[in-house]
Motif scaffolding. Structure first.
Motif, PDB file in Angstrom:
ATOM      1  N   ASN A 223      -5.826  11.999  14.102  1.00 50.96           N
ATOM      2  CA  ASN A 223      -7.133  11.077  14.289  1.00 50.96           C
ATOM      3  C   ASN A 223      -7.741  11.678  15.571  1.00 50.96           C
ATOM      4  O   ASN A 223      -8.803  11.923  15.379  1.00 50.96           O
ATOM      5  CB  ASN A 223      -6.800   9.613  14.530  1.00 50.96           C
ATOM      6  CG  ASN A 223      -6.606   9.006  13.206  1.00 50.96           C
ATOM      7  OD1 ASN A 223      -6.848   9.477  12.150  1.00 50.96           O
ATOM      8  ND2 ASN A 223      -6.376   7.265  13.412  1.00 50.96           N
TER       9      ASN A 223
ATOM     10  N   GLY B  62     -15.364  16.160  14.978  1.00 53.46           N
ATOM     11  CA  GLY B  62     -16.602  15.367  14.462  1.00 53.46           C
ATOM     12  C   GLY B  62     -17.653  15.485  15.662  1.00 53.46           C
ATOM     13  O   GLY B  62     -18.968  15.729  15.497  1.00 53.46           O
ATOM     14  N   ILE B  63     -17.187  15.214  16.936  1.00 56.71           N
ATOM     15  CA  ILE B  63     -18.080  15.281  18.186  1.00 56.71           C
ATOM     16  C   ILE B  63     -18.708  16.757  18.409  1.00 56.71           C
ATOM     17  O   ILE B  63     -19.806  16.677  18.535  1.00 56.71           O
ATOM     18  CB  ILE B  63     -17.642  14.726  19.242  1.00 56.71           C
ATOM     19  CG1 ILE B  63     -17.191  12.901  19.263  1.00 56.71           C
ATOM     20  CG2 ILE B  63     -18.380  14.948  20.522  1.00 56.71           C
ATOM     21  CD1 ILE B  63     -16.511  12.437  20.189  1.00 56.71           C
TER      22      ILE B  63
ATOM     23  N   TYR C 274      -9.737  14.827  14.622  1.00 60.66           N
ATOM     24  CA  TYR C 274     -10.584  14.826  13.565  1.00 60.66           C
ATOM     25  C   TYR C 274     -11.937  14.189  14.664  1.00 60.66           C
ATOM     26  O   TYR C 274     -12.899  14.512  14.253  1.00 60.66           O
ATOM     27  CB  TYR C 274     -10.575  13.489  12.702  1.00 60.66           C
ATOM     28  CG  TYR C 274      -9.553  14.038  11.562  1.00 60.66           C
ATOM     29  CD1 TYR C 274     -10.123  15.314  10.715  1.00 60.66           C
ATOM     30  CD2 TYR C 274      -8.297  13.598  11.182  1.00 60.66           C
ATOM     31  CE1 TYR C 274      -9.182  15.659   9.850  1.00 60.66           C
ATOM     32  CE2 TYR C 274      -7.333  14.014  10.238  1.00 60.66           C
ATOM     33  CZ  TYR C 274      -8.006  14.896   9.501  1.00 60.66           C
ATOM     34  OH  TYR C 274      -7.285  15.511   8.427  1.00 60.66           O
ATOM     35  N   ILE C 275     -11.472  13.337  15.457  1.00 63.98           N
ATOM     36  CA  ILE C 275     -12.842  12.755  16.105  1.00 63.98           C
ATOM     37  C   ILE C 275     -13.437  13.883  17.148  1.00 63.98           C
ATOM     38  O   ILE C 275     -14.572  14.022  17.314  1.00 63.98           O
ATOM     39  CB  ILE C 275     -12.124  11.563  17.198  1.00 63.98           C
ATOM     40  CG1 ILE C 275     -11.944  10.558  16.283  1.00 63.98           C
ATOM     41  CG2 ILE C 275     -13.186  11.121  18.403  1.00 63.98           C
ATOM     42  CD1 ILE C 275     -11.689   9.244  16.813  1.00 63.98           C
TER      43      ILE C 275
ATOM     44  N   THR D  61      -0.662  11.186  13.736  1.00 65.77           N
ATOM     45  CA  THR D  61      -1.770  11.273  13.270  1.00 65.77           C
ATOM     46  C   THR D  61      -2.689  12.368  13.860  1.00 65.77           C
ATOM     47  O   THR D  61      -2.422  12.689  14.920  1.00 65.77           O
ATOM     48  CB  THR D  61      -2.622  10.059  12.989  1.00 65.77           C
ATOM     49  OG1 THR D  61      -2.824   9.453  14.346  1.00 65.77           O
ATOM     50  CG2 THR D  61      -1.985   9.217  11.863  1.00 65.77           C
TER      51      THR D  61
ATOM     52  N   PHE E 240     -21.067  17.764  15.610  1.00 61.35           N
ATOM     53  CA  PHE E 240     -22.246  16.902  15.598  1.00 61.35           C
ATOM     54  C   PHE E 240     -23.082  17.559  16.851  1.00 61.35           C
ATOM     55  O   PHE E 240     -24.379  17.903  16.517  1.00 61.35           O
ATOM     56  CB  PHE E 240     -21.971  15.370  16.081  1.00 61.35           C
ATOM     57  CG  PHE E 240     -23.184  14.774  16.522  1.00 61.35           C
ATOM     58  CD1 PHE E 240     -24.137  14.007  15.644  1.00 61.35           C
ATOM     59  CD2 PHE E 240     -23.207  14.226  17.823  1.00 61.35           C
ATOM     60  CE1 PHE E 240     -25.262  13.487  16.111  1.00 61.35           C
ATOM     61  CE2 PHE E 240     -24.293  13.805  18.525  1.00 61.35           C
ATOM     62  CZ  PHE E 240     -25.352  13.258  17.582  1.00 61.35           C
TER      63      PHE E 240
ATOM     64  N   ARG F 248       0.838  -1.377  -0.076  1.00 57.38           N
ATOM     65  CA  ARG F 248       0.004  -0.002   0.074  1.00 57.38           C
ATOM     66  C   ARG F 248       1.015   1.212  -0.048  1.00 57.38           C
ATOM     67  O   ARG F 248       1.533   1.294   0.690  1.00 57.38           O
ATOM     68  CB  ARG F 248      -0.738  -0.024   1.288  1.00 57.38           C
ATOM     69  CG  ARG F 248      -2.039   0.734   1.179  1.00 57.38           C
ATOM     70  CD  ARG F 248      -3.327  -0.164   0.630  1.00 57.38           C
ATOM     71  NE  ARG F 248      -4.430   0.568   0.636  1.00 57.38           N
ATOM     72  CZ  ARG F 248      -5.448   0.544  -0.193  1.00 57.38           C
ATOM     73  NH1 ARG F 248      -5.408  -0.071  -1.209  1.00 57.38           N
ATOM     74  NH2 ARG F 248      -6.771   1.126   0.097  1.00 57.38           N
ATOM     75  N   THR F 249       0.584   2.074  -0.852  1.00 57.96           N
ATOM     76  CA  THR F 249       1.363   3.497  -1.100  1.00 57.96           C
ATOM     77  C   THR F 249       0.746   4.913  -0.443  1.00 57.96           C
ATOM     78  O   THR F 249      -0.423   4.799  -0.317  1.00 57.96           O
ATOM     79  CB  THR F 249       1.818   3.709  -2.660  1.00 57.96           C
ATOM     80  OG1 THR F 249       2.193   2.426  -3.173  1.00 57.96           O
ATOM     81  CG2 THR F 249       2.666   4.650  -2.566  1.00 57.96           C
ATOM     82  N   ASN F 250       1.362   5.378   0.541  1.00 59.29           N
ATOM     83  CA  ASN F 250       0.972   6.583   0.855  1.00 59.29           C
ATOM     84  C   ASN F 250       1.647   7.787   0.216  1.00 59.29           C
ATOM     85  O   ASN F 250       3.071   7.990   0.362  1.00 59.29           O
ATOM     86  CB  ASN F 250       1.197   6.692   2.493  1.00 59.29           C
ATOM     87  CG  ASN F 250       0.549   7.897   2.810  1.00 59.29           C
ATOM     88  OD1 ASN F 250       0.489   9.134   2.178  1.00 59.29           O
ATOM     89  ND2 ASN F 250      -0.244   7.739   4.186  1.00 59.29           N
ATOM     90  N   PHE F 251       1.032   8.187  -0.816  1.00 60.41           N
ATOM     91  CA  PHE F 251       1.597   9.259  -1.659  1.00 60.41           C
ATOM     92  C   PHE F 251       2.261  10.492  -1.151  1.00 60.41           C
ATOM     93  O   PHE F 251       3.321  10.865  -1.323  1.00 60.41           O
ATOM     94  CB  PHE F 251       0.674   9.898  -2.842  1.00 60.41           C
ATOM     95  CG  PHE F 251       1.428  10.564  -3.912  1.00 60.41           C
ATOM     96  CD1 PHE F 251       2.426   9.942  -4.755  1.00 60.41           C
ATOM     97  CD2 PHE F 251       1.062  11.826  -3.892  1.00 60.41           C
ATOM     98  CE1 PHE F 251       2.882  10.831  -5.848  1.00 60.41           C
ATOM     99  CE2 PHE F 251       1.575  12.607  -5.009  1.00 60.41           C
ATOM    100  CZ  PHE F 251       2.681  12.131  -6.125  1.00 60.41           C
ATOM    101  N   VAL F 252       1.455  11.102   0.019  1.00 58.30           N
ATOM    102  CA  VAL F 252       1.870  12.228   0.794  1.00 58.30           C
ATOM    103  C   VAL F 252       3.245  11.811   1.613  1.00 58.30           C
ATOM    104  O   VAL F 252       3.952  12.752   1.407  1.00 58.30           O
ATOM    105  CB  VAL F 252       0.834  12.689   1.488  1.00 58.30           C
ATOM    106  CG1 VAL F 252       1.169  13.868   2.194  1.00 58.30           C
ATOM    107  CG2 VAL F 252      -0.337  13.063   0.409  1.00 58.30           C
TER     108      VAL F 252
ATOM    109  N   LEU G 271     -25.741  16.172  24.822  1.00 55.81           N
ATOM    110  CA  LEU G 271     -24.935  16.483  23.657  1.00 55.81           C
ATOM    111  C   LEU G 271     -23.713  17.165  24.304  1.00 55.81           C
ATOM    112  O   LEU G 271     -22.309  17.268  23.780  1.00 55.81           O
ATOM    113  CB  LEU G 271     -25.581  17.375  22.760  1.00 55.81           C
ATOM    114  CG  LEU G 271     -26.467  16.865  21.850  1.00 55.81           C
ATOM    115  CD1 LEU G 271     -27.224  17.680  21.210  1.00 55.81           C
ATOM    116  CD2 LEU G 271     -25.853  15.499  20.977  1.00 55.81           C
TER     117      LEU G 271
END
Lengths: 49, 804
Positions: free
Chosen positions: B174, B181-182, B177-178, B172, B185, B124-128, B220
């Motif tokens: 990640n 996202g929360i 992002y989470i 990362t 939302f 699998r390649t990661n171009f960046v 929420l």
């Protein structure tokens, strides 16, 4: 008016569904590499060897 | 790379380089070298020719084959275990950094590796990141064979000492992002539930609805408060413990005020609170954070000698050769060093002689000739035939690598310096608290409930959301503009620091000079015959000067040469077409009065059949626009030059300095330690320094300096630890970059004023006790968005205006 309760329930469930889908996609690493998949999808499949 | 070598350029079908001779053909296709042909035939055998259809000439030049055993160190268990990400009895997974990944064909081929060797399960390649992850059956193919396979198709993985010493940390976003996202939302849903409130219909709702909306809003808000916003609390807590009021303190106060006021309203049944504003605030803040964290995945700003030095060495043991990892090298070992390989540790020369290129280590641009028993310093690159050396010092204790044992390298950067927003946050927090106390005190005399209302409203509306967003978006945009111009900054703090610089120090070799493209001239006139003779002679040698002359001389045909002899540091001779052709130094050729005289660069004299024909003069070229750059910078900064090279270039540079009326110092023959000390000295006298260098020899100075830029011909190649990497052909734009950084700083200042304006409006409503959730819900996003738009537009317009 009481029908709103159902609508709220439905809309909230749908929204939660999207949130969960987003969280799963992040966990699965879909945000790790945002460049390569865009290129990869343009490759032709191997016809037959 | 693309100079015309043959009248009509035939491009290599594999790599796209011009073909020097047209003899190498395969299946009607031309190749520049046998290496490229071999790759093509390997791929065509395996039905992988789609590689050539996706992009034109996608390959990497394979002219120089790797020597056998180059990767033998990978057979060492401890080495392979370090590299492997995952491994069990059957399947292993490994990720390599492959700098030569550059196009979609690369991705395609690297993901079809399983066709070349069935033992490879998938890749699998990661171009960046220019990475390829390979899963393979470890019983059928070894790590070494895998790396050799990659290398054989032109994708040599870069394996550094540093990879072996520490596992790669997967960085990362990640979590961010989470969190976003929360928060997003919660923001969207919370706004929907707050809608009746916006329409002033809250009191008209039945208790059941109030109950449902309240509970949902609280539900929420909980993950947003405890998860998404947690960084702000942690950061402000850390700051307070060190008695620093950073920008996160007023943000945290605002968030807490928002949440507690909202809870109070819901529990007391007076309203729905401000949960929509709260979740929106966190959402916008996190977006800003994502925006400012622009990282260049393939660049590293933290490199030390470990990512430059070789991973393995060839040990000579009782006459036989053995490849061992460099970490297992001991004092007293004898090792073999091949042409273009690095010397890993201080050593003495065992072979009679060898010439070493120290340009990257010391800044000295000439080859250094060493004789038996002389000391060779680590980091030098051998230029010429293979030598044997005996190690006298450990890798980490060698002359150059000792630099990294210095204290500057142990500090954690300049993290403690308070940044612009933190400085403002200090005053800001006190002012807001002051206003809250005064307004609260006043209202207390009227009504205590109202007093609580007003104080919480002030704290809410004063939350410096727009303020906190103006830096990420102004500098984040500037960072992208710089990136588009091949000037790669480590982070946004670098832009902030550029503003305070008072003193710029340049290195010479590789920074001001352009080694790749020297200016060559010939003192006399060469006729066509002689041109061909010279071209044929120099074709035999890989010495840089020979290559320059080869490219310079016109001649079309390469004649076969006999009895070619190359004498390091002196010259070379051969019989070409029955002529005796010699090219070399004045002493060796036997030219008495050394003409032409040169102050800068090298001279190679030409003798054909005993007749002196003239001399090639190879001058180090200064980067285009150097004069311009120095002139523009000298208006705003003090400028010095500090070089590890000898004083040969002094005349030219001091004339240039005088012409431009620069009163800077010109220092030559400086060791890496001298350079670092020089910077430290300037800093003690109150100067804010910017060091611009390139090699390992500047590493100490770059690190010591308040800011360090590294100039690099190839951004994927090694560059020492620094704050920014400047692509060499953008050197001319340096004054422009500095100007732009300053203009971005002004943009931040204006957006600060803008956000203060919004805050004042909000505080006015808060003080008179009229802050409704509606006003809060409008004012907060409005202020944030308008600041973001202003910051983005004005940085982009500024960039256009400056032509970046």
């Amino acid at each position: 008016m009481e029908v709103l309760f159902i609508l709220i329930g439905v809309s909230f469930t749908v929204a939660v569904g999207f949130l969960v889908a987003f969280l799963i996609s992040v966990k699965k690493g879909q945000f790790d590499d945002q460049e390569t998949p865009a290129i990869r999808m343009l490759f032709d499949d191997d016809v037959k060897n | 790379m693309y100079e015309t070598l043959v009248e009509k350029d035939t491009l290599c079908y594999h790599c796209g380089d011009p073909c020097r001779e047209t003899k190498i053909r395969f299946e009607e296709k031309h190749f520049c070298c046998n290496g490229c042909k071999a790759v093509y035939s390997l791929l065509s055998e395996n039905n992988l020719c789609t590689y050539y259809n996706l992009e034109e000439n996608p390959g990497n030049n394979a002219a120089t084959p790797f020597f056998k055993d180059k990767f033998s160190f990978l057979d060492d268990k401890s080495v392979s275990a370090q590299l492997m990400e995952f491994s069990d009895g059957d399947v292993s997974k490994v990720t390599f950094f492959v700098p030569s990944i550059h196009c979609s064909s690369c991705i395609w081929l690297l993901e079809k590796l399983y066709k070349l060797n069935p033992a490879i399960k998938s890749s699998r390649t990661n171009f960046v990141k220019k990475e390829v992850s390979i899963t393979f059956h470890n019983k059928e193919i070894s790590l070494k064979q895998l790396v050799e396979l990659l290398t054989s198709i032109g994708y040599e993985p870069q394996i550094n000492l540093i990879d072996l010493e520490q596992k790669k940390q997967k960085k990362t976003n990640n979590k961010l992002y989470i969190k976003i996202g929360i928060a997003g939302f919660a923001f969207g849903n919370s706004m929907m539930f707050s809608f009746p409130d916006y329409l002033d219909a809250w009191q008209a709702l039945t208790p059941d609805f109030k109950m449902v909306f309240s509970v949902l809003n609280i539900l929420l808000a909980i993950p947003v408060l405890f998860y998404s916003a947690s960084d702000y609390f942690i950061s402000s807590f850390k700051g307070l413990r060190k008695k620093i009021l950073n920008i996160d303190v007023p943000i945290s106060i605002g968030i807490l005020a928002l949440v507690s006021r909202s809870l109070y309203e819901i529990l007391s049944g007076t309203g729905l609170g401000y949960f929509d504003s709260f979740t929106g605030l966190v959402f916008f803040l996190l977006l800003g954070r994502l925006f400012q964290e622009k990282t260049y995945a393939t660049l590293s700003f933290e490199r030390d000698y470990k990512s430059y030095f070789p991973v393995s060495v060839t040990l000579v043991e009782a006459g036989s050769y053995k490849i061992i990892p460099v970490s297992k090298l001991n004092i007293g070992d004898t090792i073999l060093v091949r042409n273009q390989e690095l010397i890993p540790a201080d050593a003495v020369l065992v072979s009679p002689k060898g010439s070493i290129d120290y340009s990257f280590v010391t800044g000295e641009s000439e080859l250094v000739e060493k004789r038996q028993n002389e000391i060779l310093y680590a980091g030098g690159r051998l230029s010429g035939p293979t030598i044997e050396i005996k190690i006298v010092k450990k890798v980490s204790q060698s002359y150059l690598t000792k630099l990294w044992n210095n204290d500057v390298f142990k500090e954690e950067g300049h993290a403690e310096l308070s940044s612009l927003s933190d400085k403002i946050a200090q005053n800001f927090t006190f002012i807001i608290l002051g206003i809250a106390v005064i307004a609260g005190g006043y209202w207390l005399t009227v009504d205590w409930k109202m007093a609580i209302n007003v104080v919480s409203a002030i704290l809410i509306i004063a939350c410096p959301c727009a303020l906190a967003l103006s830096i990420p978006f102004s500098f984040g945009n500037a960072l992208r503009v710089f990136g588009n111009n091949k000037f790669y900054l480590k982070n946004i703090r670098t832009i902030e620091l550029i503003k305070s610089i008072t003193h710029i120090i340049f290195d010479k070799t590789g920074t001001l000079t352009w080694q790749q493209k020297p200016v060559i001239s010939f003192s006399e006139k060469l006729n066509k015959n002689d041109e061909e003779l010279v071209k044929s002679l120099t074709n035999n040698s890989v010495h840089p000067i020979s290559r320059y002359i080869f490219n310079f001389v016109k001649g079309h045909e390469i004649l076969p040469s006999e009895d070619f002899v190359e004498i390091s540091g002196k010259g070379m001779l051969a019989r070409v077409n029955n002529h005796d052709v010699r090219l070399g130094s004045a002493a060796w050729i036997g030219v008495e009065n050394e003409q032409p005289q040169t102050t800068e660069g090298s001279v190679a004299h030409l003798l054909i059949d005993g007749i002196y024909k003239g001399a090639f003069i190879i001058k180090n070229n200064y980067r285009p626009g150097l004069e311009n750059v120095l002139q523009k910078l000298s208006g705003d900064f003090k400028i010095d030059l500090i070089s590890g090279d000898n004083a040969r270039a002094k005349d030219f540079l001091s004339k240039l300095f005088k012409k431009l009326k620069i009163v800077g110092e010109l220092k030559f023959d400086q060791s890496p330690f001298d350079k670092q000390e020089f910077i430290g000295h300037l800093q003690k006298s109150g100067e804010k320094t910017l060091m611009i260098g390139d090699g390992l020899n500047d590493a100490g100075a770059l690190k010591q300096s308040d800011l360090g830029f590294s100039v690099s011909e190839d951004i994927n190649a090694f560059s020492p630890a620094c704050d920014a990497i400047l692509y060499a052909n953008q050197f001319e734009k340096l004054p422009l970059f500095i100007k732009y950084a300053k203009s971005s700083y002004n943009t931040v200042r204006i957006s600060f004023i803008l956000s203060f304006l919004y805050n004042s409006i909000g505080i006015y409503f808060a003080v008179i006790g009229a802050l409704s959730p509606l006003i809060a819900a409008i004012l907060m996003p409005l202020s944030s968005i308008s600041v973001v738009i202003f910051a983005t537009l004005s940085t982009r317009i500024n960039a256009k205006r400056l032509g970046l």
